[in-house]
Design an enzyme around this catalytic site. Structure first.
Site, PDB file in Angstrom:
ATOM      1  N   SER A  41     -78.658 -54.717   6.380  1.00 34.09           N
ATOM      2  CA  SER A  41     -79.974 -54.098   6.420  1.00 34.09           C
ATOM      3  C   SER A  41     -80.903 -54.827   7.396  1.00 34.09           C
ATOM      4  O   SER A  41     -80.570 -54.987   8.562  1.00 34.09           O
ATOM      5  CB  SER A  41     -80.555 -54.052   5.000  1.00 34.09           C
ATOM      6  OG  SER A  41     -81.613 -53.140   4.913  1.00 34.09           O
ATOM      7  N   ASP A 155     -77.259 -48.016   3.550  1.00 31.77           N
ATOM      8  CA  ASP A 155     -77.570 -49.445   3.482  1.00 31.77           C
ATOM      9  C   ASP A 155     -76.432 -50.279   2.886  1.00 31.77           C
ATOM     10  O   ASP A 155     -75.924 -49.980   1.805  1.00 31.77           O
ATOM     11  CB  ASP A 155     -78.830 -49.636   2.627  1.00 31.77           C
ATOM     12  CG  ASP A 155     -79.467 -50.982   2.823  1.00 31.77           C
ATOM     13  OD1 ASP A 155     -78.765 -52.002   2.697  1.00 31.77           O
ATOM     14  OD2 ASP A 155     -80.677 -51.032   3.101  1.00 31.77           O
TER      15      ASP A 155
END
Length: 306
Positions: A41, A155
């Site tokens: 991320s 993610d």
């Protein structure tokens, strides 16, 4: 003797991820630059800027953010699988990293993502760096998923929040983990016998549509995303906190099973997941946390040379 290969695992954490800049700059100033970088991320974004020599550009961008500018980057998506298209952020990345491919980087780099449907952990170590970053930070419900090689990716924090295992697999002898959630979520417990009280989730006046007033529509949208002044959470806060709790639990489990040699844990729990305008605080906390581990890291390197 050659210095042992150092890997760094940069964890997810949204706005708290600006702390990675402080960590990396502190390591660089101490002459302890990591050879292998794995990021999840926002950790993937910081790691990519480090391996491409654009860390200062990222710091300048982060330091210039204000709440208004942050909201300006949120290109709302009314017809898709994410609240935000992410095109404005992607354009910013492309301005700096458009033609960069991962396999041509001087240092080994991996961005971690999660495959929708299967839950597979995907290591993005080839191809477009920008596409890999987009997939790694595609928070479910916030950013739309990214399709790479026939896989829809979101993610990576959902499966590997602090990718120590990636650094090990790439050959790191010493692994540094930067965990941004160590002080943001308390250890889970059970609360018994709580009385349930009736409470409306939204006052009637806020439930009404704003009509043709464009300013009112923007104001309502802002409340829905960031929350109301009475403390009620907005859409983004609910999604982000849910992800943060999940990420914290997974990180605890994975770090216990595959512990790093050094853990750097910036005190960024007071920084909200969407407080991107508080970059100065986050970077300072990252630098402080890294400075505390410099001597231990040098000792580890010294013992590996004996």
């Amino acid at each position: 003797m050659a210095r042992p290969v150092i890997g760094i695992a940069l964890g997810g954490g949204a706005a708290r991820g600006w702390a990675h800049i402080g960590v990396l700059k502190t390591l660089m100033d101490a002459g302890l630059e990591p050879d292998i970088v794995a990021g999840t991320s926002i950790g993937a974004v910081a790691g990519a800027c480090y391996v491409t020599g654009r860390l200062q550009a990222l710091e300048d961008f982060a330091a210039a953010l204000t709440p208004r500018r942050v909201f300006g980057f949120l290109d709302i998506n009314f017809a898709g699988s994410g609240l935000i298209t992410g095109q404005r952020l992607s354009s910013r990345l492309e301005n700096h990293l458009q033609d960069v491919t991962i396999e041509r980087l001087e240092r080994k780099f991996v961005a971690v993502a999660t495959e929708l449907g299967t839950g597979h952990e995907v290591w993005l170590n080839k191809g477009s760096l920008v596409n890999a970053l987009q997939a790694s930070f595609a928070l479910p419900g916030i950013f739309r998923p990214v399709k790479i090689n026939g896989r829809w990716l979101i993610d990576g924090a959902l499966v590997n929040p602090v990718p120590v295992s990636v650094c090990r697999a790439l050959g790191a002898r010493i692994v540094i983990a930067v965990n941004l959630s160590s002080d943001s979520v308390n250890r889970g417990s059970v609360i018994h016998d709580q009385e349930v009280l009736a409470e409306l989730s939204m006052p009637p006046e806020e439930a009404k549509l704003p009509g043709k007033n464009g300013r009112a529509a923007i104001h309502l949208l802002h409340r829905q995303i960031f929350g109301r002044s009475d403390g009620a959470p907005g859409i983004s806060a609910v999604m982000m906190d849910a992800i943060n709790i999940t990420q914290d639990r997974i990180a605890r489990s994975r770090l216990a099973g595959d512990p790093p040699d050094i853990t750097i844990a910036p005190k960024v729990g007071s920084i909200g997941l969407f407080d991107f305008h508080r970059a100065g605080e986050a970077m300072e906390q990252g630098a402080r946390a890294a400075e505390k581990q410099i001597d231990e890291l040098k000792a580890l390197i010294g013992s590996a040379l004996v």
